[in-house]
Design a protein around this motif. Structure first.
Motif, PDB file in Angstrom:
ATOM      1  N   LYS A 185       3.390 -17.669 -27.537  1.00 55.80           N
ATOM      2  CA  LYS A 185       2.017 -17.270 -27.817  1.00 55.80           C
ATOM      3  C   LYS A 185       1.951 -16.387 -29.052  1.00 55.80           C
ATOM      4  N   ASP A 204      -2.849 -13.390 -31.114  1.00 55.44           N
ATOM      5  CA  ASP A 204      -4.229 -13.586 -30.662  1.00 55.44           C
ATOM      6  C   ASP A 204      -4.323 -14.413 -29.385  1.00 55.44           C
ATOM      7  N   SER A 242      -3.248 -17.504 -28.967  1.00 54.34           N
ATOM      8  CA  SER A 242      -3.191 -18.951 -29.182  1.00 54.34           C
ATOM      9  C   SER A 242      -1.779 -19.465 -28.901  1.00 54.34           C
ATOM     10  N   LEU A 243      -1.707 -20.718 -28.471  1.00 56.04           N
ATOM     11  CA  LEU A 243      -0.434 -21.302 -28.065  1.00 56.04           C
ATOM     12  C   LEU A 243       0.285 -21.888 -29.266  1.00 56.04           C
ATOM     13  N   TYR A 250       2.966 -24.370 -31.093  1.00 53.94           N
ATOM     14  CA  TYR A 250       3.593 -25.673 -30.883  1.00 53.94           C
ATOM     15  C   TYR A 250       5.074 -25.468 -30.560  1.00 53.94           C
ATOM     16  N   ARG A 265      -4.672 -28.519 -30.900  1.00 59.98           N
ATOM     17  CA  ARG A 265      -3.746 -27.503 -30.382  1.00 59.98           C
ATOM     18  C   ARG A 265      -3.978 -27.198 -28.901  1.00 59.98           C
ATOM     19  N   TRP A 266      -5.211 -27.387 -28.414  1.00 57.89           N
ATOM     20  CA  TRP A 266      -5.461 -27.069 -27.012  1.00 57.89           C
ATOM     21  C   TRP A 266      -4.642 -27.958 -26.083  1.00 57.89           C
TER      22      TRP A 266
END
Length: 425
Positions: free
Chosen positions: A111, A114, A116-117, A119, A164-165
């Motif tokens: 992660k 912020d 966000s995941l 890749y 990306r989700w």
């Protein structure tokens, strides 16, 4: 079914699962890390420098000819091209605004600060094994670098992989921030240290473990050998298989390959040569021996079967034998035994007898060098034959070396050669 259809099918099946996935507390391998409990800043930075080399961080985070750790190196995969980000302490493009906790979460949970995941081209499925002490040392070293104001290059991914989700769906099936490989009843300190390095910072599984169509590692076939997706290289098994793996290698053979790039049974080439040149040659002998102890403990497991063609025809072997005598025997010998340390043996060479012929085809087409190391400072090179030999000739000579001197690998087909030739252009 193509990749897109398969992914969408997985997505439909995963909708409920995603909503129920929660990140539980992680635990690290109970492995000795050989670092004092309290270090001053200089010691921590120097340890971080050592760990960054051992993990070859510069390899993915430095563009050819670019500033070290400033990002921009391309990583080709079946899903598109990823670009390594800037790891310098630049506040706008790098890690300048990151905290040690942010860095730890990136390694262990994949992660960004912020939330966000990331890749999984960033190998956090392996880095989840890295201890907090070592993560903090790595971060201290990266923060000590001169900042480079180089913007990060966006990844070039096709649909649906640019969404990306969808990483959340992938993680629901294939990622947990835990380290759960069982240990022997009474593991030695060397075995524990070796497992910690192989499975963690050195991230050997990222290349040497087969993957499914969505890029997840097949953990039931760990280190069993795999084609490196998006590249024309095959990472051979690191398990105990006596033909295609390390079963007949000694611990010293493994240490020698990691330290110098050359060993009695093979030389490092391609991505492995880079890993040795930029990383493993700087490791201390105790760590390299620990890695060898762990690798020698692994049993033989099922390996990848990328090559499916059968034995070469007598006509193909005849053509291949003549080509070998003309172009190869002077260095590698009529008996395929090579001349160490200059030229590696081809008889029993795990890259030659691998399930995939890609490495041998690649070397014939493009040539190459073993890595330059302190133990082998002036490596001999192999010239490229891609302009001299047509695809049929390459298939013939590689089939010959894969089925001579006791080698019993499959023959090489024209489509295999054409695929590698296209990949190396």
């Amino acid at each position: 079914m193509n990749k897109r259809g398969f992914l969408l099918g997985v997505l439909a099946a995963a909708v409920a699962a995603v909503g129920t996935v929660f990140w539980m507390g992680h635990r690290e391998y109970d492995a000795p890390v050989r670092v004092v409990a309290a270090e001053d800043g200089g010691q921590q930075i120097e340890r971080g420098r050592y760990l960054a080399r051992l993990g070859n961080c510069v390899g993915c985070h430095t563009a050819p000819g670019g500033e070290a750790f400033a990002g921009g190196r391309a990583l080709a995969t079946p899903f598109g091209t990823f670009y390594g980000p800037n790891l310098t302490p630049d506040p706008e493009h790098g890690l300048g605004k990151w905290s040690a906790d942010d860095f730890w979460r990136a390694l262990h949970q994949g992660k960004a600060p912020d939330g966000s995941l990331l890749y999984p081209a960033f190998p956090y499925p392996s880095y989840r094994h890295v201890s907090r002490t070592d993560a903090d040392a790595l971060f201290a070293y990266l923060r000590s670098l001169p900042p480079a104001a180089q913007a990060n290059r966006p990844h070039e991914l096709g649909f649906p992989y640019d969404q990306r989700w969808l990483v959340a769906v992938w993680r629901a099936f294939y990622f947990r921030p835990t380290s759960d490989e069982p240990a022997p009843a009474q593991p030695s300190e060397a075995w524990l240290r070796g497992r910690y390095l192989v499975q963690g910072l050195a991230h050997c599984a990222e290349c040497h473990t087969p993957r499914n169509r969505l890029g997840a590692m097949a953990l039931d076939a760990g280190l069993a050998g795999s084609l490196i997706g998006g590249q024309s290289w095959y990472a051979p098994p690191l398990t105990g298989d006596r033909v295609t793996g390390l079963g007949d290698w000694s611990r010293q053979d493994i240490v020698d390959l990691l330290k110098t790039g050359i060993a009695p049974r093979s030389h490092a080439a391609g991505p492995m040569a880079e890993a040795v040149h930029q990383g493993f040659q700087y490791a201390n002998d105790a760590d390299l021996d620990a890695m060898a102890v762990y690798l020698k403990s692994l049993p033989a497991v099922g390996t990848d079967t990328a090559s499916v063609s059968g034995p070469a025809s007598p006509a193909l072997m005849s053509v291949g034998g003549k080509l070998y005598e003309q172009h190869c025997a002077q260095c590698h010998g009529a008996d395929g035994q090579g001349r160490s340390p200059a030229w590696p043996p081809l008889a029993g060479n795990i890259s030659v007898v691998a399930a995939s012929s890609d490495n041998a085809v690649h070397m014939v087409l493009s040539g190459g060098f073993a890595p330059a190391t302190a133990g082998n400072p002036q490596p001999h090179g192999m010239p490229p034959f891609g302009q001299l030999l047509g695809d049929q000739d390459v298939a013939a000579v590689v089939s010959f070396i894969r089925q001579s001197w006791g080698n019993q690998a499959s023959a090489v087909s024209l489509p295999e050669v054409r695929r590698v030739r296209e990949a190396v252009r």
